[in-house]
Design a protein around this motif. Structure first.
Motif, PDB file in Angstrom:
ATOM      1  N   GLU A 200     -89.614  33.905  39.173  1.00 16.59           N
ATOM      2  CA  GLU A 200     -90.359  34.370  40.357  1.00 16.59           C
ATOM      3  C   GLU A 200     -90.733  35.831  40.183  1.00 16.59           C
ATOM      4  O   GLU A 200     -89.884  36.675  39.901  1.00 16.59           O
ATOM      5  N   ILE A 201     -92.018  36.124  40.351  1.00 18.15           N
ATOM      6  CA  ILE A 201     -92.479  37.511  40.248  1.00 18.15           C
ATOM      7  C   ILE A 201     -93.130  37.926  41.560  1.00 18.15           C
ATOM      8  O   ILE A 201     -93.961  37.207  42.114  1.00 18.15           O
ATOM      9  N   THR A 202     -92.712  39.091  42.052  1.00 21.70           N
ATOM     10  CA  THR A 202     -93.366  39.681  43.216  1.00 21.70           C
ATOM     11  C   THR A 202     -94.221  40.844  42.732  1.00 21.70           C
ATOM     12  O   THR A 202     -93.705  41.815  42.173  1.00 21.70           O
ATOM     13  N   LEU A 203     -95.525  40.718  42.913  1.00 18.23           N
ATOM     14  CA  LEU A 203     -96.450  41.781  42.528  1.00 18.23           C
ATOM     15  C   LEU A 203     -96.362  42.887  43.566  1.00 18.23           C
ATOM     16  O   LEU A 203     -96.409  42.618  44.770  1.00 18.23           O
ATOM     17  N   LEU A 204     -96.229  44.103  43.094  1.00 17.95           N
ATOM     18  CA  LEU A 204     -96.039  45.220  44.021  1.00 17.95           C
ATOM     19  C   LEU A 204     -97.190  46.206  43.996  1.00 17.95           C
ATOM     20  O   LEU A 204     -97.796  46.450  42.961  1.00 17.95           O
ATOM     21  N   GLY A 205     -97.426  46.788  45.167  1.00 17.73           N
ATOM     22  CA  GLY A 205     -98.352  47.896  45.303  1.00 17.73           C
ATOM     23  C   GLY A 205     -98.260  48.405  46.727  1.00 17.73           C
ATOM     24  O   GLY A 205     -97.963  47.625  47.630  1.00 17.73           O
ATOM     25  N   GLN A 206     -98.501  49.676  46.951  1.00 11.28           N
ATOM     26  CA  GLN A 206     -98.526  50.185  48.329  1.00 11.28           C
ATOM     27  C   GLN A 206     -99.640  49.491  49.088  1.00 11.28           C
ATOM     28  O   GLN A 206     -99.600  49.368  50.296  1.00 11.28           O
ATOM     29  N   ASN A 207    -100.618  49.068  48.330  1.00 15.01           N
ATOM     30  CA  ASN A 207    -101.781  48.394  48.871  1.00 15.01           C
ATOM     31  C   ASN A 207    -102.148  47.321  47.890  1.00 15.01           C
ATOM     32  O   ASN A 207    -103.210  47.328  47.304  1.00 15.01           O
ATOM     33  N   VAL A 208    -101.245  46.389  47.686  1.00 10.09           N
ATOM     34  CA  VAL A 208    -101.334  45.516  46.505  1.00 10.09           C
ATOM     35  C   VAL A 208    -102.606  44.681  46.507  1.00 10.09           C
ATOM     36  O   VAL A 208    -103.177  44.383  45.463  1.00 10.09           O
ATOM     37  N   ASN A 209    -103.085  44.323  47.716  1.00  7.80           N
ATOM     38  CA  ASN A 209    -104.279  43.469  47.725  1.00  7.80           C
ATOM     39  C   ASN A 209    -105.563  44.265  47.517  1.00  7.80           C
ATOM     40  O   ASN A 209    -106.646  43.690  47.416  1.00  7.80           O
ATOM     41  N   ALA A 210    -105.426  45.596  47.394  1.00 10.07           N
ATOM     42  CA  ALA A 210    -106.577  46.410  46.987  1.00 10.07           C
ATOM     43  C   ALA A 210    -106.676  46.469  45.462  1.00 10.07           C
ATOM     44  O   ALA A 210    -107.574  47.120  44.920  1.00 10.07           O
ATOM     45  N   TRP A 211    -105.739  45.778  44.780  1.00 10.44           N
ATOM     46  CA  TRP A 211    -105.759  45.783  43.307  1.00 10.44           C
ATOM     47  C   TRP A 211    -107.123  45.302  42.795  1.00 10.44           C
ATOM     48  O   TRP A 211    -107.606  44.254  43.224  1.00 10.44           O
ATOM     49  N   ARG A 212    -107.715  46.116  41.931  1.00 11.20           N
ATOM     50  CA  ARG A 212    -108.944  45.698  41.245  1.00 11.20           C
ATOM     51  C   ARG A 212    -108.815  46.161  39.812  1.00 11.20           C
ATOM     52  O   ARG A 212    -109.259  47.236  39.443  1.00 11.20           O
ATOM     53  N   GLY A 213    -108.166  45.316  39.008  1.00  9.46           N
ATOM     54  CA  GLY A 213    -107.840  45.724  37.647  1.00  9.46           C
ATOM     55  C   GLY A 213    -108.918  45.324  36.666  1.00  9.46           C
ATOM     56  O   GLY A 213    -109.611  44.320  36.851  1.00  9.46           O
ATOM     57  N   GLU A 214    -109.017  46.131  35.623  1.00 13.04           N
ATOM     58  CA  GLU A 214    -109.951  45.832  34.540  1.00 13.04           C
ATOM     59  C   GLU A 214    -109.655  44.432  33.987  1.00 13.04           C
ATOM     60  O   GLU A 214    -108.503  44.088  33.742  1.00 13.04           O
ATOM     61  N   ALA A 215    -110.695  43.617  33.825  1.00 14.61           N
ATOM     62  CA  ALA A 215    -110.530  42.268  33.272  1.00 14.61           C
ATOM     63  C   ALA A 215    -110.093  42.358  31.812  1.00 14.61           C
ATOM     64  O   ALA A 215    -110.387  43.346  31.145  1.00 14.61           O
ATOM     65  N   PRO A 216    -109.377  41.336  31.291  1.00 14.06           N
ATOM     66  CA  PRO A 216    -108.847  41.411  29.919  1.00 14.06           C
ATOM     67  C   PRO A 216    -109.925  41.638  28.863  1.00 14.06           C
ATOM     68  O   PRO A 216    -109.684  42.303  27.874  1.00 14.06           O
ATOM     69  N   ASP A 217    -111.113  41.088  29.086  1.00 18.12           N
ATOM     70  CA  ASP A 217    -112.166  41.289  28.076  1.00 18.12           C
ATOM     71  C   ASP A 217    -112.937  42.584  28.323  1.00 18.12           C
ATOM     72  O   ASP A 217    -113.945  42.852  27.676  1.00 18.12           O
ATOM     73  N   GLY A 218    -112.475  43.376  29.271  1.00 11.01           N
ATOM     74  CA  GLY A 218    -113.129  44.660  29.546  1.00 11.01           C
ATOM     75  C   GLY A 218    -114.395  44.527  30.365  1.00 11.01           C
ATOM     76  O   GLY A 218    -114.990  45.521  30.763  1.00 11.01           O
ATOM     77  N   ALA A 219    -114.804  43.266  30.639  1.00  8.43           N
ATOM     78  CA  ALA A 219    -116.041  43.065  31.392  1.00  8.43           C
ATOM     79  C   ALA A 219    -115.739  42.982  32.885  1.00  8.43           C
ATOM     80  O   ALA A 219    -115.291  41.950  33.373  1.00  8.43           O
ATOM     81  N   GLY A 220    -115.948  44.070  33.561  1.00 16.71           N
ATOM     82  CA  GLY A 220    -115.770  44.080  35.010  1.00 16.71           C
ATOM     83  C   GLY A 220    -114.330  44.117  35.458  1.00 16.71           C
ATOM     84  O   GLY A 220    -113.429  44.398  34.659  1.00 16.71           O
ATOM     85  N   ARG A 221    -114.145  43.823  36.739  1.00 16.95           N
ATOM     86  CA  ARG A 221    -112.816  43.909  37.326  1.00 16.95           C
ATOM     87  C   ARG A 221    -112.460  42.624  38.032  1.00 16.95           C
ATOM     88  O   ARG A 221    -113.335  41.922  38.518  1.00 16.95           O
ATOM     89  N   TRP A 222    -111.167  42.329  38.065  1.00 21.14           N
ATOM     90  CA  TRP A 222    -110.665  41.186  38.813  1.00 21.14           C
ATOM     91  C   TRP A 222    -110.087  41.662  40.144  1.00 21.14           C
ATOM     92  O   TRP A 222    -109.628  42.784  40.260  1.00 21.14           O
ATOM     93  N   GLY A 223    -110.074  40.743  41.129  1.00 19.09           N
ATOM     94  CA  GLY A 223    -109.332  40.984  42.358  1.00 19.09           C
ATOM     95  C   GLY A 223    -107.972  40.301  42.271  1.00 19.09           C
ATOM     96  O   GLY A 223    -107.690  39.575  41.302  1.00 19.09           O
TER      97      GLY A 223
END
Ligand code: SAH
Ligand code: SF4
Ligand code: F3S
Length: 445
Positions: A200-223
């Motif tokens: 079980e993994i709990t993803l953390l962030g002060q504003n975790v649902n604002a996460w917009r990380g670089e996609a693995p192939d570098g093309a754009g961002r994921w939500g």
């Protein structure tokens, strides 16, 4: 070989600090320190602190007072105890901490903790307190993690900082601007955790649902919804959670994921703070009470058994009795499975700090009323689980012999008789009793 040095870490505040403490222990392991459960006789004591309310911040100084006696005893024995303050008080108060408590050798902010081993070495070498409250460019997450097996549930920080600037809150100042870790790094860390026994993994962030990380192939961002879908593909990762979210960052894809991704647990911590539009505006929350309620409705349409959690502040400057009643009305309508509620605490440097306070007795009385309502909702939710059979992740031995403690999908603690070697397994459990904060279960036949 020299005997390992003993490191005692005490963690305050949110789950993010729990994750950071783990990371600091790992960094110090590289410098020959092994974690210990008590501060007595430790070679290094580290307080990982929280600045969110005045009480949380003041605890640090009373704890340092106690540590001082232990440090004196150690010195009398011809040895030395290094004392460090990490986390959000360190960031907010910096060298002021050393002024108030000269015992402190190290002050390290939440974004600089990877530099701790080097700071400890400098402190040992002498020359006064070592302070680092920078927001460095180098990646504090970069250090490799050990390979040892670990407990079945883990935290994984994916996002840090906050750009929302709610009028009452110190987080944008103590944690800095929002950053999202790239998807590839998050996925690699998750795979690594699963390889070490995590289910079980709990993803953390002060504003975790604002996460917009670089996609693995570098093309754009994921939500976050996309990230959760990819995580769910990892073989052996059975449960995913995320916390804490802001209502304005719940996008369609994330809401849909609640209905489509089996591994995403039916529990959501979605703070609203107040049910009054005027207070919400003064808090700079940027949404209305009805927008929040509509959002909850949409999430529940995707996942009808969602257990809702939240945070509330009562007695925000200017809050009237009628406005407080609007919070009560919102709570009645939203119906929480559990929630946290706090009396407003003015924090230095935040916009609301200069506003006139609500009478403290009045605020306390409102808090009591809110907590009575939230407590009743929680009790009703706990009761509603009795008679059901729930999948429970067995985490650790309970206090009594032969007992194990696990978590339901709704994040409730469940106690039952079970063999300790079932730890890490998800088992079907008949729920036979409910208390305010935990359930009693029996392994289903
Ligand atoms: N990022 C999260 C919560 C961060 S702090 C969010 O946006 O909601 C956790 C909770 O502490 C907040 O939700 C709020 O309810 C409470 N809190 C923050 N600052 C506070 C203050 N000055 N006084 C009282 N409670 C506060
Ligand atoms: Fe604080 Fe608001 Fe940011 Fe949450 S969203 S961390 S309450 S400023
Ligand atoms: Fe506290 Fe800092 Fe977390 S102020 S709540 S430890 S982000």
């Amino acid at each position: 070989m020299a005997a390992p040095k003993k490191l005692y870490i005490k963690t305050y505040g949110c789950q993010m600090n729990v994750y950071d403490s783990e990371r600091m222990a790992e960094a110090m392991a590289g410098a020959g320190y092994v974690e210990t459960a008590t501060p007595e006789g430790a070679d290094m004591v580290l307080l990982n602190t929280c600045h969110i309310r005045e009480k949380a911040a003041e605890k640090v100084y009373s704890e340092l007072g106690r540590i001082r006696k232990l440090a004196d005893a150690k010195r009398a024995a011809g040895d030395r105890m290094l004392v460090g303050v990490a986390g959000c008080v360190a960031q907010a108060e910096g060298e002021e901490i050393v002024r108030r408590q000269p015992l402190v050798d190290i002050v390290v902010g939440p974004q600089a903790f990877h530099r701790l081993p080097e700071m400890a070495a400098r402190a040992v070498a002498g020359g006064g307190a070592v302070i680092d409250t920078d927001f460095p460019e180098d990646d504090k997450f970069a250090a490799p993690r050990p390979k040892a097996r670990r407990a079945p549930a883990a935290f994984l920080t994916v996002q840090e900082g906050c750009d929302k600037f709610c009028a009452f809150c110190v987080v944008p100042y103590t944690r800095g601007a929002e950053i999202s870790r790239p998807a590839a790094k998050v996925l690699a860390e998750a795979r690594d955790l699963v390889a070490r026994g995590v289910v079980e993994i709990t993803l953390l962030g002060q504003n975790v649902n604002a996460w917009r990380g670089e996609a693995p192939d570098g093309a754009g961002r994921w939500g976050l919804g996309r990230l959760i879908r990819e995580l769910a593909e990892i073989d052996g990762l059975k449960r995913i959670r995320y916390t804490t979210s802001h209502p304005n960052d719940m996008d369609e894809d994330l809401i849909a994921a609640h209905g489509e991704v089996d591994a995403l647990m039916p529990y959501l911590h979605l703070p609203v703070q107040s049910g009054s539009d005027r207070v919400l505006k003064a808090m700079n929350r940027r949404h209305t009470a009805s927008a929040y309620l509509q959002l909850i409705e949409r999430i529940r349409a995707a996942r009808p058994d969602l257990a809702l959690s939240g945070d509330f502040i009562v007695g925000f400057p200017g809050e009237t009795e009628a406005e407080f009643e609007e919070t009560m009305a919102l709570v009645r309508e939203a119906n929480y499975a559990q929630a946290y509620s706090f009396k407003y605490s003015p924090r230095p440097g935040t916009p609301a700090a200069d506003l006139p306070m609500v009478d403290p007795d009045e605020a306390s009385e409102r808090l009591q009323r809110l907590q009575a309502l939230l407590g009743a909702q929680q009790a009703a939710f706990q009761e509603s689980c009795v008679g059901r059979t729930l999948p429970v992740l067995l985490e650790k031995p309970g206090r009594r012999a032969g007992q194990m403690i696990g978590r339901s999908p709704y994040l409730q603690a469940v106690h039952m008789h079970a063999d300790a070697n079932l730890a890490g397994r998800i088992v079907e459990v008949d729920i036979v009793g409910a208390g305010p904060n935990s359930l009693k279960g029996r392994l289903a036949a």
